[in-house]
Scaffold this motif. Structure first.
Motif, PDB file in Angstrom:
ATOM      1  N   ALA A 118      60.286 -58.306-120.512  1.00 23.55           N
ATOM      2  CA  ALA A 118      59.428 -58.897-121.550  1.00 23.55           C
ATOM      3  C   ALA A 118      60.072 -60.157-122.128  1.00 23.55           C
ATOM      4  CB  ALA A 118      59.161 -57.880-122.656  1.00 23.55           C
ATOM      5  N   PHE A 119      61.386 -60.120-122.329  1.00 24.95           N
ATOM      6  CA  PHE A 119      62.097 -61.274-122.854  1.00 24.95           C
ATOM      7  C   PHE A 119      62.005 -62.456-121.884  1.00 24.95           C
ATOM      8  CE2 PHE A 119      66.174 -63.640-123.187  1.00 24.95           C
ATOM      9  CZ  PHE A 119      65.982 -64.176-124.455  1.00 24.95           C
ATOM     10  N   VAL A 120      62.275 -62.205-120.597  1.00 25.24           N
ATOM     11  CA  VAL A 120      62.208 -63.252-119.579  1.00 25.24           C
ATOM     12  C   VAL A 120      60.784 -63.798-119.489  1.00 25.24           C
ATOM     13  CG1 VAL A 120      62.360 -63.652-117.072  1.00 25.24           C
ATOM     14  CG2 VAL A 120      64.201 -62.431-118.263  1.00 25.24           C
ATOM     15  N   ASN A 121      59.794 -62.916-119.492  1.00 26.77           N
ATOM     16  CA  ASN A 121      58.399 -63.341-119.427  1.00 26.77           C
ATOM     17  C   ASN A 121      58.033 -64.209-120.628  1.00 26.77           C
ATOM     18  OD1 ASN A 121      55.716 -63.167-118.135  1.00 26.77           O
ATOM     19  ND2 ASN A 121      55.170 -62.094-120.021  1.00 26.77           N
ATOM     20  N   GLY A 122      58.445 -63.788-121.809  1.00 27.32           N
ATOM     21  CA  GLY A 122      58.114 -64.543-123.016  1.00 27.32           C
ATOM     22  C   GLY A 122      58.743 -65.927-123.040  1.00 27.32           C
ATOM     23  N   LEU A 123      60.024 -65.991-122.699  1.00 22.33           N
ATOM     24  CA  LEU A 123      60.726 -67.270-122.755  1.00 22.33           C
ATOM     25  C   LEU A 123      60.238 -68.225-121.663  1.00 22.33           C
ATOM     26  CD1 LEU A 123      62.777 -69.188-123.922  1.00 22.33           C
ATOM     27  CD2 LEU A 123      64.588 -67.825-122.868  1.00 22.33           C
ATOM     28  N   LEU A 124      60.112 -67.740-120.440  1.00 24.69           N
ATOM     29  CA  LEU A 124      59.606 -68.606-119.375  1.00 24.69           C
ATOM     30  C   LEU A 124      58.133 -68.963-119.592  1.00 24.69           C
ATOM     31  CD1 LEU A 124      61.329 -67.175-116.180  1.00 24.69           C
ATOM     32  CD2 LEU A 124      61.962 -69.206-117.506  1.00 24.69           C
ATOM     33  N   GLY A 125      57.359 -68.034-120.152  1.00 22.59           N
ATOM     34  CA  GLY A 125      55.970 -68.336-120.488  1.00 22.59           C
ATOM     35  C   GLY A 125      55.876 -69.465-121.500  1.00 22.59           C
ATOM     36  N   ARG A 126      56.780 -69.470-122.463  1.00 22.13           N
ATOM     37  CA  ARG A 126      56.827 -70.549-123.461  1.00 22.13           C
ATOM     38  C   ARG A 126      57.181 -71.880-122.795  1.00 22.13           C
ATOM     39  NH1 ARG A 126      54.712 -73.015-127.390  1.00 22.13           N
ATOM     40  NH2 ARG A 126      56.101 -73.860-128.963  1.00 22.13           N
ATOM     41  N   LEU A 127      58.167 -71.858-121.914  1.00 22.02           N
ATOM     42  CA  LEU A 127      58.531 -73.075-121.191  1.00 22.02           C
ATOM     43  C   LEU A 127      57.365 -73.566-120.329  1.00 22.02           C
ATOM     44  CD1 LEU A 127      62.218 -72.392-120.055  1.00 22.02           C
ATOM     45  CD2 LEU A 127      61.424 -73.631-122.087  1.00 22.02           C
ATOM     46  N   GLN A 128      56.633 -72.621-119.740  1.00 22.39           N
ATOM     47  CA  GLN A 128      55.468 -72.983-118.924  1.00 22.39           C
ATOM     48  C   GLN A 128      54.422 -73.708-119.783  1.00 22.39           C
ATOM     49  OE1 GLN A 128      53.648 -69.649-116.918  1.00 22.39           O
ATOM     50  NE2 GLN A 128      52.133 -70.931-115.895  1.00 22.39           N
ATOM     51  N   GLN A 129      54.183 -73.182-120.998  1.00 24.14           N
ATOM     52  CA  GLN A 129      53.230 -73.821-121.910  1.00 24.14           C
ATOM     53  C   GLN A 129      53.675 -75.236-122.280  1.00 24.14           C
ATOM     54  OE1 GLN A 129      53.303 -71.099-125.208  1.00 24.14           O
ATOM     55  NE2 GLN A 129      51.411 -70.071-124.570  1.00 24.14           N
ATOM     56  N   LEU A 130      54.980 -75.393-122.487  1.00 24.31           N
ATOM     57  CA  LEU A 130      55.523 -76.668-122.955  1.00 24.31           C
ATOM     58  C   LEU A 130      55.897 -77.625-121.830  1.00 24.31           C
ATOM     59  CD1 LEU A 130      57.828 -75.220-125.731  1.00 24.31           C
ATOM     60  CD2 LEU A 130      55.671 -76.441-126.068  1.00 24.31           C
ATOM     61  N   LYS A 131      55.762 -77.196-120.596  1.00 24.04           N
ATOM     62  CA  LYS A 131      56.230 -77.971-119.436  1.00 24.04           C
ATOM     63  C   LYS A 131      55.792 -79.446-119.473  1.00 24.04           C
ATOM     64  CE  LYS A 131      56.088 -77.932-114.366  1.00 24.04           C
ATOM     65  NZ  LYS A 131      55.695 -77.155-113.184  1.00 24.04           N
ATOM     66  N   PRO A 132      54.525 -79.746-119.776  1.00 19.95           N
ATOM     67  CA  PRO A 132      54.142 -81.168-119.775  1.00 19.95           C
ATOM     68  C   PRO A 132      54.943 -82.009-120.774  1.00 19.95           C
ATOM     69  CG  PRO A 132      52.200 -79.760-119.786  1.00 19.95           C
ATOM     70  CD  PRO A 132      53.384 -78.874-120.012  1.00 19.95           C
ATOM     71  N   THR A 133      55.282 -81.445-121.914  1.00 18.04           N
ATOM     72  CA  THR A 133      56.031 -82.203-122.918  1.00 18.04           C
ATOM     73  C   THR A 133      57.534 -82.171-122.666  1.00 18.04           C
ATOM     74  OG1 THR A 133      56.083 -80.318-124.418  1.00 18.04           O
ATOM     75  CG2 THR A 133      54.274 -81.888-124.711  1.00 18.04           C
ATOM     76  N   LEU A 134      58.032 -81.075-122.063  1.00 22.10           N
ATOM     77  CA  LEU A 134      59.464 -80.969-121.792  1.00 22.10           C
ATOM     78  C   LEU A 134      59.930 -81.997-120.777  1.00 22.10           C
ATOM     79  CD1 LEU A 134      59.966 -77.092-121.512  1.00 22.10           C
ATOM     80  CD2 LEU A 134      60.587 -78.571-123.431  1.00 22.10           C
ATOM     81  N   LEU A 135      59.083 -82.297-119.812  1.00 17.74           N
ATOM     82  CA  LEU A 135      59.459 -83.178-118.722  1.00 17.74           C
ATOM     83  C   LEU A 135      58.899 -84.599-118.883  1.00 17.74           C
ATOM     84  CD1 LEU A 135      59.045 -80.676-115.772  1.00 17.74           C
ATOM     85  CD2 LEU A 135      61.130 -81.283-117.027  1.00 17.74           C
ATOM     86  N   ALA A 136      58.307 -84.862-120.033  1.00 16.97           N
ATOM     87  CA  ALA A 136      57.700 -86.183-120.266  1.00 16.97           C
ATOM     88  C   ALA A 136      58.752 -87.254-120.466  1.00 16.97           C
ATOM     89  CB  ALA A 136      56.776 -86.135-121.479  1.00 16.97           C
TER      90      ALA A 136
END
Length: 136
Positions: A118-136
């Motif tokens: 659940a922890f891995v899913n939550g954290l990677l899910g958050r990164l997935q949501q933010l991916k466009p801004t993280l790599l901008a």
């Protein structure tokens, strides 16, 4: 298990061993090639090289978005799983985002604590949501 699944597992073993022994992953990989009959899949090497090259950036993302957890407090196996998952999610366009997350969760389910998937899913899910801004 698929060839890529096996490659992820082998990369996890090598990255985990390198962290535990405080040596480079390339040293662990070289020793395995020299001293064992283990077949090292090219994707295993790609993961190891990718995680190693991007580890500083990946760790910064994990530190920033892991609510209530420091990177140092995370179980070592979770930290390595998250690095692999984050690398596949953010830096490997060959792997669909959902696959990167689900494969990391599957590794956590198999190799870590009951709370880790659940922890891995939550954290990677958050990164997935933010991916466009993280790599901008």
């Amino acid at each position: 298990m698929s060839a890529r699944g096996k490659a992820r597992s082998r990369a996890l073993e090598i990255l985990f061993e390198a962290e535990q022994r405080s040596v480079s992953a390339s040293d662990v990989l070289r020793r395995r090639r020299e001293n064992t009959e283990q077949v090292i899949n090219p994707y295993t090497v790609q993961i190891i090289d990718g995680v190693t090259a991007k580890q500083e950036q990946i760790d910064e993302f994990l530190r920033t978005y892991a609510q209530g957890w420091t990177l140092e407090r995370m179980p070592s196996v979770d930290r390595v799983i998250l690095r692999i998952g984050a690398w596949e999610l953010l830096f490997n366009d060959e792997v669909p985002d959902g696959v990167a997350v689900s494969e990391a969760v599957a590794l956590a389910r198999t190799l870590s604590t009951d709370d880790s998937p659940a922890f891995v899913n939550g954290l990677l899910g958050r990164l997935q949501q933010l991916k466009p801004t993280l790599l901008a």
